[in-house]
Design a protein around this motif. Sequence first.
Motif, PDB file in Angstrom:
ATOM      1  N   GLY A   1       1.522   2.276  21.377  1.00 26.76           N
ATOM      2  CA  GLY A   1       0.457   2.789  20.527  1.00 26.76           C
ATOM      3  C   GLY A   1       0.956   3.489  19.278  1.00 26.76           C
ATOM      4  O   GLY A   1       0.594   4.630  19.026  1.00 26.76           O
ATOM      5  N   ARG A   2       1.766   2.827  18.524  1.00 26.20           N
ATOM      6  CA  ARG A   2       2.308   3.391  17.283  1.00 26.20           C
ATOM      7  C   ARG A   2       1.791   2.616  16.076  1.00 26.20           C
ATOM      8  O   ARG A   2       1.188   1.560  16.218  1.00 26.20           O
ATOM      9  CB  ARG A   2       3.831   3.305  17.311  1.00 26.20           C
ATOM     10  CG  ARG A   2       4.428   4.116  18.420  1.00 26.20           C
ATOM     11  CD  ARG A   2       5.915   4.000  18.432  1.00 26.20           C
ATOM     12  NE  ARG A   2       6.464   4.917  19.426  1.00 26.20           N
ATOM     13  CZ  ARG A   2       7.697   4.883  19.833  1.00 26.20           C
ATOM     14  NH1 ARG A   2       8.541   4.004  19.342  1.00 26.20           N
ATOM     15  NH2 ARG A   2       8.116   5.747  20.737  1.00 26.20           N
ATOM     16  N   LYS A   3       2.095   3.131  14.902  1.00 27.46           N
ATOM     17  CA  LYS A   3       1.753   2.426  13.674  1.00 27.46           C
ATOM     18  C   LYS A   3       2.665   1.213  13.542  1.00 27.46           C
ATOM     19  O   LYS A   3       3.869   1.309  13.757  1.00 27.46           O
ATOM     20  CB  LYS A   3       1.921   3.342  12.462  1.00 27.46           C
ATOM     21  CG  LYS A   3       1.457   2.724  11.177  1.00 27.46           C
ATOM     22  CD  LYS A   3       1.523   3.746  10.049  1.00 27.46           C
ATOM     23  CE  LYS A   3       0.803   3.213   8.833  1.00 27.46           C
ATOM     24  NZ  LYS A   3       0.708   4.243   7.789  1.00 27.46           N
ATOM     25  N   CYS A   4       2.089   0.075  13.186  1.00 28.91           N
ATOM     26  CA  CYS A   4       2.843  -1.156  13.024  1.00 28.91           C
ATOM     27  C   CYS A   4       2.956  -1.471  11.539  1.00 28.91           C
ATOM     28  O   CYS A   4       1.947  -1.482  10.825  1.00 28.91           O
ATOM     29  CB  CYS A   4       2.138  -2.299  13.748  1.00 28.91           C
ATOM     30  SG  CYS A   4       3.028  -3.871  13.645  1.00 28.91           S
ATOM     31  N   ASN A   5       4.171  -1.714  11.081  1.00 38.85           N
ATOM     32  CA  ASN A   5       4.444  -2.085   9.691  1.00 38.85           C
ATOM     33  C   ASN A   5       4.998  -3.501   9.686  1.00 38.85           C
ATOM     34  O   ASN A   5       5.985  -3.787  10.356  1.00 38.85           O
ATOM     35  CB  ASN A   5       5.454  -1.123   9.067  1.00 38.85           C
ATOM     36  CG  ASN A   5       4.926   0.284   9.040  1.00 38.85           C
ATOM     37  OD1 ASN A   5       3.928   0.577   8.411  1.00 38.85           O
ATOM     38  ND2 ASN A   5       5.600   1.173   9.753  1.00 38.85           N
ATOM     39  N   LEU A   6       4.371  -4.351   8.911  1.00 41.19           N
ATOM     40  CA  LEU A   6       4.666  -5.769   8.948  1.00 41.19           C
ATOM     41  C   LEU A   6       4.876  -6.302   7.542  1.00 41.19           C
ATOM     42  O   LEU A   6       4.053  -6.049   6.651  1.00 41.19           O
ATOM     43  CB  LEU A   6       3.475  -6.465   9.605  1.00 41.19           C
ATOM     44  CG  LEU A   6       3.475  -7.955   9.786  1.00 41.19           C
ATOM     45  CD1 LEU A   6       4.560  -8.382  10.752  1.00 41.19           C
ATOM     46  CD2 LEU A   6       2.111  -8.385  10.308  1.00 41.19           C
ATOM     47  N   GLU A   7       5.962  -7.020   7.338  1.00 42.26           N
ATOM     48  CA  GLU A   7       6.200  -7.642   6.037  1.00 42.26           C
ATOM     49  C   GLU A   7       5.581  -9.029   6.062  1.00 42.26           C
ATOM     50  O   GLU A   7       6.256 -10.051   6.214  1.00 42.26           O
ATOM     51  CB  GLU A   7       7.694  -7.721   5.731  1.00 42.26           C
ATOM     52  CG  GLU A   7       7.964  -8.059   4.272  1.00 42.26           C
ATOM     53  CD  GLU A   7       9.400  -7.846   3.901  1.00 42.26           C
ATOM     54  OE1 GLU A   7      10.142  -8.842   3.859  1.00 42.26           O
ATOM     55  OE2 GLU A   7       9.774  -6.675   3.683  1.00 42.26           O
ATOM     56  N   TYR A   8       4.270  -9.038   5.952  1.00 38.01           N
ATOM     57  CA  TYR A   8       3.486 -10.270   5.956  1.00 38.01           C
ATOM     58  C   TYR A   8       2.052  -9.864   5.635  1.00 38.01           C
ATOM     59  O   TYR A   8       1.507  -8.966   6.280  1.00 38.01           O
ATOM     60  CB  TYR A   8       3.563 -10.952   7.324  1.00 38.01           C
ATOM     61  CG  TYR A   8       2.630 -12.119   7.486  1.00 38.01           C
ATOM     62  CD1 TYR A   8       2.811 -13.279   6.740  1.00 38.01           C
ATOM     63  CD2 TYR A   8       1.578 -12.072   8.386  1.00 38.01           C
ATOM     64  CE1 TYR A   8       1.958 -14.349   6.890  1.00 38.01           C
ATOM     65  CE2 TYR A   8       0.729 -13.145   8.552  1.00 38.01           C
ATOM     66  CZ  TYR A   8       0.912 -14.283   7.800  1.00 38.01           C
ATOM     67  OH  TYR A   8       0.071 -15.348   7.953  1.00 38.01           O
ATOM     68  N   THR A   9       1.462 -10.486   4.649  1.00 41.49           N
ATOM     69  CA  THR A   9       0.101 -10.096   4.265  1.00 41.49           C
ATOM     70  C   THR A   9      -0.834 -11.296   4.114  1.00 41.49           C
ATOM     71  O   THR A   9      -1.928 -11.152   3.579  1.00 41.49           O
ATOM     72  CB  THR A   9       0.105  -9.302   2.948  1.00 41.49           C
ATOM     73  OG1 THR A   9       0.699 -10.112   1.918  1.00 41.49           O
ATOM     74  CG2 THR A   9       0.865  -7.988   3.085  1.00 41.49           C
ATOM     75  N   GLU A  10      -0.437 -12.458   4.587  1.00 42.50           N
ATOM     76  CA  GLU A  10      -1.261 -13.659   4.424  1.00 42.50           C
ATOM     77  C   GLU A  10      -2.259 -13.819   5.566  1.00 42.50           C
ATOM     78  O   GLU A  10      -2.301 -14.862   6.223  1.00 42.50           O
ATOM     79  CB  GLU A  10      -0.353 -14.879   4.293  1.00 42.50           C
ATOM     80  CG  GLU A  10       0.504 -14.822   3.041  1.00 42.50           C
ATOM     81  CD  GLU A  10       1.443 -15.998   2.944  1.00 42.50           C
ATOM     82  OE1 GLU A  10       1.154 -17.061   3.519  1.00 42.50           O
ATOM     83  OE2 GLU A  10       2.482 -15.841   2.289  1.00 42.50           O
ATOM     84  N   PHE A  11      -3.027 -12.807   5.805  1.00 36.56           N
ATOM     85  CA  PHE A  11      -4.081 -12.847   6.810  1.00 36.56           C
ATOM     86  C   PHE A  11      -5.268 -12.081   6.255  1.00 36.56           C
ATOM     87  O   PHE A  11      -5.146 -11.315   5.312  1.00 36.56           O
ATOM     88  CB  PHE A  11      -3.612 -12.243   8.140  1.00 36.56           C
ATOM     89  CG  PHE A  11      -3.191 -10.803   8.032  1.00 36.56           C
ATOM     90  CD1 PHE A  11      -4.111  -9.779   8.186  1.00 36.56           C
ATOM     91  CD2 PHE A  11      -1.867 -10.469   7.756  1.00 36.56           C
ATOM     92  CE1 PHE A  11      -3.727  -8.458   8.068  1.00 36.56           C
ATOM     93  CE2 PHE A  11      -1.476  -9.150   7.639  1.00 36.56           C
ATOM     94  CZ  PHE A  11      -2.401  -8.146   7.793  1.00 36.56           C
ATOM     95  N   GLU A  12      -6.424 -12.307   6.824  1.00 37.13           N
ATOM     96  CA  GLU A  12      -7.627 -11.626   6.351  1.00 37.13           C
ATOM     97  C   GLU A  12      -8.092 -10.525   7.288  1.00 37.13           C
ATOM     98  O   GLU A  12      -8.678  -9.545   6.845  1.00 37.13           O
ATOM     99  CB  GLU A  12      -8.750 -12.645   6.144  1.00 37.13           C
ATOM    100  CG  GLU A  12      -8.438 -13.635   5.039  1.00 37.13           C
ATOM    101  CD  GLU A  12      -9.548 -14.636   4.837  1.00 37.13           C
ATOM    102  OE1 GLU A  12     -10.693 -14.358   5.258  1.00 37.13           O
ATOM    103  OE2 GLU A  12      -9.272 -15.701   4.265  1.00 37.13           O
TER     104      GLU A  12
END
Length: 99
Positions: free
Chosen positions: A55-66
Amino acid sequence: EMLMQSYEGVIRLFPCWRKSDNASFENLRADGAFLVSAALEDGKISSLKIKSLRGRKCNLEYTEFERIIRKSDKAEIPFEKSGPRASFETRADEEYIFV
């Protein structure tokens, strides 16, 4: 590390993989207590699921989603985009689907 990298608190998908080659993986453990599953087809990420173990903050290098959908209750989860990165809060033992 060709399929997924997770250091400095950021998950990176297929960072060293030739985008013209299809690939997939399931339940790779990422920094921050996440299990990540993804598929790359025809040069694009065709599916992505992240399970949060703590249950932590997730940081993702990907933004091609809506949208990000929490699987258990189908709730849409708010997220922030900043350049090539997205981040969102998670709950322990919940799975998140990116659409």
